[in-house]
Design an enzyme around this catalytic site. Structure first.
Site, PDB file in Angstrom:
ATOM      1  N   THR A  13      -8.402  -4.489  -1.975  1.00 21.47           N
ATOM      2  CA  THR A  13      -9.566  -3.805  -2.537  1.00 21.47           C
ATOM      3  C   THR A  13     -10.618  -4.786  -3.054  1.00 21.47           C
ATOM      4  O   THR A  13     -11.638  -4.373  -3.600  1.00 21.47           O
ATOM      5  CB  THR A  13      -9.163  -2.873  -3.697  1.00 21.47           C
ATOM      6  OG1 THR A  13      -8.423  -3.629  -4.664  1.00 21.47           O
ATOM      7  CG2 THR A  13      -8.321  -1.725  -3.196  1.00 21.47           C
ATOM      8  N   PHE A  16     -13.442  -9.406   0.002  1.00 26.56           N
ATOM      9  CA  PHE A  16     -13.025  -9.706   1.375  1.00 26.56           C
ATOM     10  C   PHE A  16     -12.142  -8.598   1.930  1.00 26.56           C
ATOM     11  O   PHE A  16     -12.352  -8.138   3.061  1.00 26.56           O
ATOM     12  CB  PHE A  16     -12.279 -11.045   1.445  1.00 26.56           C
ATOM     13  CG  PHE A  16     -11.671 -11.269   2.810  1.00 26.56           C
ATOM     14  CD1 PHE A  16     -12.436 -11.806   3.835  1.00 26.56           C
ATOM     15  CD2 PHE A  16     -10.364 -10.883   3.069  1.00 26.56           C
ATOM     16  CE1 PHE A  16     -11.887 -11.961   5.100  1.00 26.56           C
ATOM     17  CE2 PHE A  16      -9.808 -11.042   4.329  1.00 26.56           C
ATOM     18  CZ  PHE A  16     -10.573 -11.591   5.353  1.00 26.56           C
ATOM     19  N   SER A  37      -2.738  -3.523  -3.574  1.00 23.84           N
ATOM     20  CA  SER A  37      -3.472  -4.125  -4.692  1.00 23.84           C
ATOM     21  C   SER A  37      -3.011  -3.503  -5.993  1.00 23.84           C
ATOM     22  O   SER A  37      -2.274  -2.518  -6.002  1.00 23.84           O
ATOM     23  CB  SER A  37      -4.984  -3.943  -4.524  1.00 23.84           C
ATOM     24  OG  SER A  37      -5.343  -2.579  -4.658  1.00 23.84           O
ATOM     25  N   LYS A  86      -9.088 -15.766  -9.039  1.00 23.37           N
ATOM     26  CA  LYS A  86     -10.051 -16.685  -8.435  1.00 23.37           C
ATOM     27  C   LYS A  86     -11.101 -17.244  -9.385  1.00 23.37           C
ATOM     28  O   LYS A  86     -11.872 -18.125  -8.990  1.00 23.37           O
ATOM     29  CB  LYS A  86     -10.765 -15.965  -7.277  1.00 23.37           C
ATOM     30  CG  LYS A  86      -9.816 -15.442  -6.218  1.00 23.37           C
ATOM     31  CD  LYS A  86     -10.525 -14.594  -5.184  1.00 23.37           C
ATOM     32  CE  LYS A  86      -9.544 -14.006  -4.193  1.00 23.37           C
ATOM     33  NZ  LYS A  86     -10.194 -13.116  -3.206  1.00 23.37           N
ATOM     34  N   LYS A 128     -11.819 -25.224  -3.386  1.00 25.31           N
ATOM     35  CA  LYS A 128     -11.344 -25.819  -4.640  1.00 25.31           C
ATOM     36  C   LYS A 128      -9.934 -26.379  -4.532  1.00 25.31           C
ATOM     37  O   LYS A 128      -9.465 -27.097  -5.425  1.00 25.31           O
ATOM     38  CB  LYS A 128     -11.451 -24.794  -5.765  1.00 25.31           C
ATOM     39  CG  LYS A 128     -12.894 -24.410  -6.054  1.00 25.31           C
ATOM     40  CD  LYS A 128     -13.017 -23.184  -6.915  1.00 25.31           C
ATOM     41  CE  LYS A 128     -14.480 -22.761  -7.056  1.00 25.31           C
ATOM     42  NZ  LYS A 128     -15.077 -22.316  -5.765  1.00 25.31           N
ATOM     43  N   LYS A 140      -4.152 -23.091  -5.686  1.00 21.56           N
ATOM     44  CA  LYS A 140      -4.362 -22.747  -4.275  1.00 21.56           C
ATOM     45  C   LYS A 140      -3.905 -23.870  -3.359  1.00 21.56           C
ATOM     46  O   LYS A 140      -3.479 -23.625  -2.222  1.00 21.56           O
ATOM     47  CB  LYS A 140      -5.829 -22.399  -4.036  1.00 21.56           C
ATOM     48  CG  LYS A 140      -6.268 -21.088  -4.679  1.00 21.56           C
ATOM     49  CD  LYS A 140      -5.453 -19.890  -4.216  1.00 21.56           C
ATOM     50  CE  LYS A 140      -5.792 -19.475  -2.801  1.00 21.56           C
ATOM     51  NZ  LYS A 140      -5.024 -18.257  -2.392  1.00 21.56           N
ATOM     52  N   GLU A 255     -15.449 -26.989 -13.245  1.00 18.72           N
ATOM     53  CA  GLU A 255     -16.442 -26.827 -12.176  1.00 18.72           C
ATOM     54  C   GLU A 255     -16.704 -28.149 -11.458  1.00 18.72           C
ATOM     55  O   GLU A 255     -16.618 -29.219 -12.047  1.00 18.72           O
ATOM     56  CB  GLU A 255     -17.741 -26.295 -12.777  1.00 18.72           C
ATOM     57  CG  GLU A 255     -18.751 -25.818 -11.748  1.00 18.72           C
ATOM     58  CD  GLU A 255     -19.939 -25.122 -12.390  1.00 18.72           C
ATOM     59  OE1 GLU A 255     -20.488 -24.208 -11.764  1.00 18.72           O
ATOM     60  OE2 GLU A 255     -20.306 -25.492 -13.528  1.00 18.72           O
TER      61      GLU A 255
END
Length: 335
Positions: A13, A16, A37, A86, A128, A140, A255
């Site tokens: 959901t 993407f 989900s 994320k 990342k 990840k 960041e």
């Protein structure tokens, strides 16, 4: 490719997942599509938007729950793994939650696949994960390693695992375009930008879905697929979206100034094709690596130079302000 197959999407959901499922139902004839989900409200809204598709199912579930995954995967042929935490700042402040979803969740998906009849798994990654400086990226990277290594656990070659890696999807939830748009709507006095030099890769939701479809068709197992996409400067995007002043506010926790999709340290593993790159498995013989030089769709690639790396600031393909204006003008913002 997906016709007459049962396909499940974890995190189905999300930005993407929703676009992928819609594309799947529109352009293919799958036997069954399952959206898995955690959010019941998002599932309800997605059901309303996709009324009339009798082969669409919705499962409440979490990748942290292996037993639930085993039940959901029971009759599936293919899995697209898009579920993840994320948001970089959120992962920095909630590290254990990020690990439970992104790393333990990946392990659960793999084990559930090994214990069911699922034959192909494509997991979504992020820029990342390359030389990570934040926990999201590190989690990840670990997830990518788990999926690639899963190919070594399969006794017979009837299950394959691969990964797709790209940067933030332009305009998706959490990306900079909706943030800038909201600032304009609220009549803010400036666009807050963390660093004037900051660059990012540009990929639209449609392109991301298309690339996943193409990679699913090409995959042999063990590859990380990377699309060749343009870059843009955050300051140029701000100028393209409005006449607000730009205020440099400093780097946020975790960041990066630029996005990197392949690192120089892994250049010996990278094969270049016309529109994409493949990072071959780290643990593989030279003979086995050479099979990746020709894709399953017949495309031929070649290994890159030893000093090659793919970064948003050194990319040869940059979007200019007018290009960005054109996109922003017709863009359908993800609410």
């Amino acid at each position: 490719m997906f016709s007459n197959k049962n396909v499940l999407v974890t995190g189905g959901t999300g930005s993407f997942g929703s676009a992928f499922v819609k594309n799947l139902l529109t352009n293919f004839k799958p036997k069954k599509v399952v959206v898995l989900s955690r959010g019941e409200d998002r599932q309800r809204k997605m059901q309303e938007n996709l009324k009339g598709h009798k082969n669409l199912r919705f499962f409440i579930g979490d990748v942290r729950d292996k037993d639930r995954l085993k039940v959901a995967f029971m009759d599936m042929d293919y899995v697209i793994h898009a579920a993840a935490l994320k948001q970089v700042p959120a992962a920095e402040y909630n590290p254990l939650e990020c690990i439970k979803t992104n790393i333990n969740g990946a392990e659960n998906v793999i084990n559930a696949v090994l214990e069911t009849k699922v034959s192909k798994v494509l997991a979504l990654s992020t820029d990342k994960a390359v030389n990570p400086v934040n926990l999201y990226g590190a989690s990840k990277l670990a997830s990518d390693k788990l999926f690639i290594s899963a190919n070594n656990y399969v006794g017979k070659p009837n299950k394959i695992f691969s990964v797709v890696r790209y940067g933030n999807v332009s305009g998706s939830t959490g990306s900079v375009i909706p943030v800038f748009k909201k600032l304009l709507e609220n009549k803010s006095k400036f666009f807050p930008i963390t660093d004037a030099k900051m660059t990012r890769f540009w990929i639209t939701l449609e392109h991301a879905v298309e690339f996943v479809n193409e990679s699913f068709q090409r995959m042999r197992g063990g590859e990380i697929f990377v699309p060749k996409i343009p870059s843009f400067r955050i300051t140029d995007l701000a100028k393209a979206m409005g006449n607000l002043k730009i205020k440099i506010v400093g780097i946020r926790p975790g960041e990066k100034i630029h996005e990197v999709l392949t690192a120089k340290d892994e250049s010996h593993l990278v094969i270049q094709f016309k529109d994409y790159l493949i990072i071959t498995p780290t643990i593989s013989s030279k003979k086995k690596i050479n099979i990746y030089r020709k894709s399953k769709t017949g495309e031929k690639g070649k290994f890159v130079d030893s000093d090659f790396f793919y970064s948003s600031d050194t990319n040869k393909n940059f979007l200019h302000i007018n290009d960005l204006k054109s996109f922003v003008k017709k863009f359908n913002y993800d609410k």
